[in-house]
Design a protein around this motif. Structure first.
Motif, PDB file in Angstrom:
ATOM      1  N   ILE A  99      18.080  40.798  74.278  1.00  0.00           N
ATOM      2  CA  ILE A  99      16.909  40.489  73.451  1.00  0.00           C
ATOM      3  C   ILE A  99      17.291  40.198  71.995  1.00  0.00           C
ATOM      4  O   ILE A  99      16.806  39.220  71.417  1.00  0.00           O
ATOM      5  CB  ILE A  99      15.851  41.611  73.558  1.00  0.00           C
ATOM      6  CG1 ILE A  99      15.235  41.579  74.971  1.00  0.00           C
ATOM      7  CG2 ILE A  99      14.775  41.464  72.495  1.00  0.00           C
ATOM      8  CD1 ILE A  99      14.290  42.733  75.268  1.00  0.00           C
ATOM      9  N   THR A 144       4.761  38.152  70.781  1.00  0.00           N
ATOM     10  CA  THR A 144       5.500  39.134  71.571  1.00  0.00           C
ATOM     11  C   THR A 144       5.369  38.810  73.051  1.00  0.00           C
ATOM     12  O   THR A 144       4.261  38.691  73.575  1.00  0.00           O
ATOM     13  CB  THR A 144       4.989  40.558  71.316  1.00  0.00           C
ATOM     14  OG1 THR A 144       5.208  40.896  69.937  1.00  0.00           O
ATOM     15  CG2 THR A 144       5.740  41.568  72.181  1.00  0.00           C
ATOM     16  N   LEU A 145       6.503  38.647  73.707  1.00  0.00           N
ATOM     17  CA  LEU A 145       6.559  38.397  75.141  1.00  0.00           C
ATOM     18  C   LEU A 145       6.993  39.671  75.860  1.00  0.00           C
ATOM     19  O   LEU A 145       7.884  40.370  75.389  1.00  0.00           O
ATOM     20  CB  LEU A 145       7.559  37.277  75.458  1.00  0.00           C
ATOM     21  CG  LEU A 145       7.349  35.926  74.771  1.00  0.00           C
ATOM     22  CD1 LEU A 145       8.468  34.969  75.177  1.00  0.00           C
ATOM     23  CD2 LEU A 145       5.987  35.345  75.120  1.00  0.00           C
ATOM     24  N   THR A 175       7.093  31.356  76.214  1.00  0.00           N
ATOM     25  CA  THR A 175       7.666  31.788  77.484  1.00  0.00           C
ATOM     26  C   THR A 175       8.663  30.752  77.986  1.00  0.00           C
ATOM     27  O   THR A 175       9.753  31.088  78.459  1.00  0.00           O
ATOM     28  CB  THR A 175       6.545  32.000  78.528  1.00  0.00           C
ATOM     29  OG1 THR A 175       5.696  33.061  78.084  1.00  0.00           O
ATOM     30  CG2 THR A 175       7.117  32.358  79.882  1.00  0.00           C
ATOM     31  N   GLU A 178      16.222  36.769  70.061  1.00  0.00           N
ATOM     32  CA  GLU A 178      15.365  36.818  68.868  1.00  0.00           C
ATOM     33  C   GLU A 178      16.072  36.223  67.652  1.00  0.00           C
ATOM     34  O   GLU A 178      15.426  35.595  66.807  1.00  0.00           O
ATOM     35  CB  GLU A 178      14.942  38.267  68.604  1.00  0.00           C
ATOM     36  CG  GLU A 178      13.963  38.797  69.652  1.00  0.00           C
ATOM     37  CD  GLU A 178      13.536  40.233  69.395  1.00  0.00           C
ATOM     38  OE1 GLU A 178      12.582  40.691  70.041  1.00  0.00           O
ATOM     39  OE2 GLU A 178      14.169  40.901  68.540  1.00  0.00           O
ATOM     40  N   VAL A 195      10.481  40.104  71.982  1.00  0.00           N
ATOM     41  CA  VAL A 195      10.505  40.330  73.425  1.00  0.00           C
ATOM     42  C   VAL A 195      10.582  41.820  73.723  1.00  0.00           C
ATOM     43  O   VAL A 195      11.344  42.556  73.090  1.00  0.00           O
ATOM     44  CB  VAL A 195      11.706  39.606  74.080  1.00  0.00           C
ATOM     45  CG1 VAL A 195      11.704  39.828  75.595  1.00  0.00           C
ATOM     46  CG2 VAL A 195      11.678  38.118  73.769  1.00  0.00           C
ATOM     47  N   PHE A 204      11.925  30.997  76.182  1.00  0.00           N
ATOM     48  CA  PHE A 204      12.784  32.076  76.673  1.00  0.00           C
ATOM     49  C   PHE A 204      13.473  31.658  77.970  1.00  0.00           C
ATOM     50  O   PHE A 204      14.670  31.900  78.148  1.00  0.00           O
ATOM     51  CB  PHE A 204      11.972  33.356  76.908  1.00  0.00           C
ATOM     52  CG  PHE A 204      12.835  34.544  77.239  1.00  0.00           C
ATOM     53  CD1 PHE A 204      13.403  35.306  76.239  1.00  0.00           C
ATOM     54  CD2 PHE A 204      13.106  34.883  78.570  1.00  0.00           C
ATOM     55  CE1 PHE A 204      14.219  36.393  76.535  1.00  0.00           C
ATOM     56  CE2 PHE A 204      13.920  35.962  78.879  1.00  0.00           C
ATOM     57  CZ  PHE A 204      14.471  36.715  77.856  1.00  0.00           C
TER      58      PHE A 204
END
Length: 423
Positions: free
Chosen positions: A51, A32-33, A320, A55, A63, A323
């Motif tokens: 998001i 989970t970010l 990270t 995902e 996220v 993303f």
């Protein structure tokens, strides 16, 4: 114990153990970010559109968008970063605030993030070191300056979209004489509006965009030069067309005046598009800042506004980075630009905008050269702060309480008191 029962017990235990191992492995892959941001008004867009799209393309990474109130963001973020409790992804304001985070080691370089080649040097300038060698946030969006106009008003008065300054002032004069509309909705009470939608809107046509901006930073040009004084001289002429009481008129007052159909033209930041889409009951169009004379190159302020970087202390650096790489994609550019009309992708992806007014703004990139606000990079690090001083100067010139020449000299004197260009 019967052999078969013993065997089934062993098999059952083994199956259970394998299941637990697989379950643990699957659980370990779910990372989970958390995103830190000041854009609390964007929360539904992130939760419902951005998001889920990420995902879906990146299973195993979740996220969470966790915004802070805009006025509290900088202080709250710094506190979290110092305490080691900040999220994995940091939404970056342009220029010095984010540069300081990088210098303190809170943000990592994003030079090696896949997709960074989709941004040009101007797009990255707001989140790069002064020498341009290192970029520390992935650009997300810019805002563009120009003018929004009431198409019904133009039709009623009989004026065309102006291309030159002569045509611009002729249109203002005709609207004023016709009398049905205030020619232009802008006040000077808040000051920043006069600078941002006034001086920084029309100024690039005079100082030739990036050429002039960089020359000012290098000390090769000064604010007292003709190309930097001239925008103030033009602003001074605006006073005749802003309507009664403009000196006490705030930014929300200006928005209301235009949205209610009382003014024909609105000096704009593209972020106003969403506001007017929900309030105005007339057809709208937009035009870029008129050039000084026919045939001149046009320039627009396509100002870097928002980006995202990686917390250097994130427990999930690889996820990270994934993303951040996704933020460089055409998918993200399309979702963000169409979810927030008036915030335009800084990448070179072609994005078809669903909002026609927003599309008009972004089309100018194909016609005009782009630049960013002249005061934002390097030149507002000292005291007096050039950005804030430009607010007051722009308002004063329009109000007639300071001449363009005096305002320019005051700003240059203030800059000279602390800024020395690099040799």
């Amino acid at each position: 114990m019967p052999r078969n029962h013993f065997r089934s017990t062993i098999l059952g235990s083994t199956t259970l153990a394998i299941g637990l191992i697989l379950s643990s492995a699957a659980f370990a892959e779910d990372v989970t970010l958390t995103i830190e941001s000041w854009r609390n008004d964007d929360l539904p867009i992130w939760q419902e559109k951005i998001i889920p799209a990420f995902e879906k393309a990146n299973p195993g990474i979740k996220v969470v968008f966790s915004p802070t109130a805009p006025t509290e963001y900088n202080a709250a973020l710094n506190t979290k970063l110092d305490a080691g409790t900040a999220g994995d992804l940091i939404t970056c304001r342009p220029f010095d605030a984010s540069l300081e985070l990088f210098k303190k080691g809170h943000l990592t370089s994003v030079n090696d993030v896949a997709g960074m080649d989709t941004f040009n040097a101007v797009a990255k300038s707001a989140w790069s070191t002064d020498d341009g060698a290192t970029t520390f946030c992935v650009p997300m969006a810019s805002v563009i300056h120009g003018f929004i106009y009431n198409k019904d008003a133009f039709a009623k008065v009989g004026v065309d979209v102006p291309k030159t300054e002569e045509e611009f002032f002729a249109a203002l004069e005709k609207i004023k004489k016709e009398g049905s509309y205030v020619p232009m909705a802008m006040g000077t009470a808040d000051q920043w509006e006069a600078a941002t939608m006034g001086y920084q809107n029309i100024g690039p046509n005079y100082w030739h965009g990036e050429d002039g901006r960089k020359a000012l930073i290098a000390g090769k040009e000064k604010l007292t030069d003709a190309d930097w004084v001239a925008p103030y001289q033009t602003l001074a002429r605006w006073a005749d067309y802003l309507g009664d009481g403009y000196k006490a008129q705030t930014y929300p007052d200006s928005q209301n005046m235009f949205a209610l159909g009382r003014a024909a033209i609105y000096p704009a930041g593209s972020w106003d598009i969403s506001v007017f889409n929900t309030q105005a009951e007339f057809k709208m169009g937009a035009f870029y800042p008129p050039v000084k004379k026919e045939g001149d190159t046009c320039y627009i302020s396509d100002h870097a506004d928002i980006a995202m970087g990686a917390n250097a202390k994130s427990a999930h650096p690889e996820e990270t980075k994934k993303f951040l790489a996704w933020l460089t994609s055409a998918d993200f550019a399309d979702i963000y630009a169409n979810s927030l009309p008036g915030f335009f992708s800084l990448s070179n992806h072609e994005v078809k905008l669903q909002d026609p007014l927003a599309q008009e703004f972004v089309n100018w990139r194909g016609t005009c050269k782009t630049t960013i606000r002249s005061t934002y990079q390097i030149l507002s690090r000292g005291t007096p702060n050039l950005e804030n001083e430009t607010w007051g100067a722009s308002a004063n010139v329009i109000n007639g309480s300071e001449t363009p020449e005096a305002a320019a000299k005051r700003l240059q004197d203030g800059l000279d008191s602390w800024y020395k260009p690099a040799p």
